[in-house]
Write an enzyme that holds these catalytic residues in place. Structure first.
Site, PDB file in Angstrom:
ATOM      1  N   ASN A   1     -10.979  -2.368  -5.507  1.00 56.00           N
ATOM      2  CA  ASN A   1     -10.178  -1.476  -6.350  1.00 56.00           C
ATOM      3  C   ASN A   1     -10.793  -1.263  -7.743  1.00 56.00           C
ATOM      4  OD1 ASN A   1      -6.992  -2.654  -5.004  1.00 56.00           O
ATOM      5  ND2 ASN A   1      -8.172  -0.863  -4.406  1.00 56.00           N
TER       6      ASN A   1
ATOM      7  N   ASP B   1       0.835  -1.203   0.000  1.00 59.12           N
ATOM      8  CA  ASP B   1       0.000   0.000   0.000  1.00 59.12           C
ATOM      9  C   ASP B   1       0.871   1.254   0.000  1.00 59.12           C
ATOM     10  OD1 ASP B   1      -2.352   1.422  -0.038  1.00 59.12           O
ATOM     11  OD2 ASP B   1      -2.798   1.148   2.094  1.00 59.12           O
TER      12      ASP B   1
HETATM   13  C1  IPE Z   1      -5.587  -2.725  -0.238  1.00 55.08           C
HETATM   14  O1  IPE Z   1      -5.187  -1.408  -0.433  1.00 55.08           O
HETATM   15  C2  IPE Z   1      -5.593  -3.446  -1.544  1.00 55.08           C
HETATM   16  C3  IPE Z   1      -4.283  -3.652  -2.143  1.00 55.08           C
HETATM   17  C4  IPE Z   1      -3.139  -3.396  -1.598  1.00 55.08           C
HETATM   18  C5  IPE Z   1      -4.309  -4.228  -3.447  1.00 55.08           C
HETATM   19  P1  IPE Z   1      -6.252  -0.231  -0.571  1.00 55.08           P
HETATM   20  O2  IPE Z   1      -5.479   1.015  -0.683  1.00 55.08           O
HETATM   21  O3  IPE Z   1      -7.215  -0.523  -1.652  1.00 55.08           O
HETATM   22  O4  IPE Z   1      -7.008  -0.341   0.828  1.00 55.08           O
HETATM   23  P2  IPE Z   1      -7.858   0.712   1.639  1.00 55.08           P
HETATM   24  O5  IPE Z   1      -8.875   1.263   0.697  1.00 55.08           O
HETATM   25  O6  IPE Z   1      -6.922   1.776   2.095  1.00 55.08           O
HETATM   26  O7  IPE Z   1      -8.432  -0.061   2.771  1.00 55.08           O
HETATM   27  C1  IPE Z   2      -1.505   0.262  -3.365  1.00 54.52           C
HETATM   28  O1  IPE Z   2      -1.308   1.625  -3.417  1.00 54.52           O
HETATM   29  C2  IPE Z   2      -1.746  -0.359  -4.709  1.00 54.52           C
HETATM   30  C3  IPE Z   2      -3.136  -0.748  -4.966  1.00 54.52           C
HETATM   31  C4  IPE Z   2      -4.121  -0.731  -4.087  1.00 54.52           C
HETATM   32  C5  IPE Z   2      -3.449  -1.199  -6.307  1.00 54.52           C
HETATM   33  P1  IPE Z   2      -2.517   2.649  -3.420  1.00 54.52           P
HETATM   34  O2  IPE Z   2      -2.873   2.949  -4.839  1.00 54.52           O
HETATM   35  O3  IPE Z   2      -3.647   2.163  -2.588  1.00 54.52           O
HETATM   36  O4  IPE Z   2      -1.836   3.914  -2.748  1.00 54.52           O
HETATM   37  P2  IPE Z   2      -2.472   4.945  -1.722  1.00 54.52           P
HETATM   38  O5  IPE Z   2      -3.080   4.153  -0.602  1.00 54.52           O
HETATM   39  O6  IPE Z   2      -3.502   5.718  -2.487  1.00 54.52           O
HETATM   40  O7  IPE Z   2      -1.329   5.778  -1.278  1.00 54.52           O
HETATM   41 MG    MG Z   3      -4.098   2.388  -0.616  1.00 54.26          MG
END
Ligand code: IPE
Ligand code: IPE
Ligand code: MG
Length: 256
Positions: A77, A29
């Site tokens: 997502n 993340d």
């Molecule tokens: C969790 O990350 C899913 C992945 C790492 C693929 P998100 O960024 O989607 O999670 P939330 O929304 O902060 O819980």
């Molecule tokens: C994790 O990074 C990757 C996926 C969930 C695909 P994020 O895209 O969630 O990054 P933040 O949480 O917005 O920083």
């Molecule tokens: Mg995230």
């Protein structure tokens, strides 16, 4: 050796090879926040996240982890802006294509869990080809959780168990924990002993709910594109310093 390598090497040497987790799961993340901090578009954060994947895989392989599972794209997502979703799918295909030879040379078996039918057809076929090609590799299984959520997986398991009962193949009284585990996408894998989440968030976000029943959790503020072997080794060392009691009392797990 530069300073980072020296630090990383010092951590690696402290790891007890006999107590390395067999399976590490990671919620990768913070790509979006990393991009923002660098004045870049979110998708560039994802592109730089590939480095984190390489580091985690290399580090895990070096210390003898046999299963590494990465949360790459959740069911939820799909609700992100469509240009980000499309860019992530493109990146996935490109990365698999670019890295495949090296994965294969390093005896990495590529695996994917999730609703793969929901992926764009080109993405799915690239992934399936890569899984087929690496199926005989035994050093480490790299599982990508794609279009995955634990609730999706549990609903699917419930359906498939119910179908087996309806068809007279399964006695409801015979259903036990093993039956449930065998109907999950992770059947044949040991449960993760260590779950890592980057970016400072301390939640599970619908990842492997059944399988992490007794996993040790490790959170770090590091954003995923900045994740290095050093961080993986820190997590493993922290894991090794903990007493895993599984409901028992301390004296039972470490007799005097
Ligand atoms: C969790 O990350 C899913 C992945 C790492 C693929 P998100 O960024 O989607 O999670 P939330 O929304 O902060 O819980
Ligand atoms: C994790 O990074 C990757 C996926 C969930 C695909 P994020 O895209 O969630 O990054 P933040 O949480 O917005 O920083
Ligand atoms: Mg995230």
């Amino acid at each position: 050796m530069d300073q980072l390598n020296e630090r990383t090497e010092a951590l690696r040497l402290r790891i007890d090879a006999a107590r390395v987790p067999r399976h590490i799961a990671i919620i990768m993340d913070g790509n979006g926040r990393w991009a923002k901090q660098h004045g870049l578009q979110r998708v560039e954060g994802h592109m730089n996240g590939v480095r984190g994947v390489r580091e985690a895989l290399t580090g895990a392989t070096e210390i003898g982890v046999t299963h590494l599972t990465l949360y790459a794209f959740s069911t939820e997502n799909w609700n992100r802006p469509s240009d980000e979703v499309n860019a992530l799918m493109d990146l996935l295909v490109r990365t698999v294509v670019n890295e495949l030879d090296e994965l294969h040379e390093n005896s990495v078996r590529l695996n994917a869990i999730g609703d793969l039918d929901s992926l764009p057809p080109g993405c799915r076929s690239t992934l399936e080809d890569a899984m087929r090609r690496t199926t005989g590799n035994t050093r480490i299984t790299l599982t990508l959780a794609l279009s995955y959520s634990a609730r999706w997986e549990l609903v699917r398991a419930a359906r498939s168990i119910a179908t087996a009962v309806r068809n007279g193949e399964l006695d409801p009284d015979a259903i036990d924990e093993r039956t449930v585990a065998d109907h999950l996408a992770t059947r044949n894998m040991p449960d993760p002993e260590l779950l890592i989440r980057t970016s400072g968030e301390q939640r599970i976000s619908n990842f492997l709910l059944w399988q992490i029943a007794y996993a040790e959790l490790w959170f770090t503020p590091v954003l995923w594109p900045d994740f290095r072997r050093e961080h993986l080794f820190q997590a493993v060392l922290d894991f090794q310093s903990r007493e895993r009691r599984f409901g028992l009392i301390s004296e039972q797990v470490t007799p005097a």
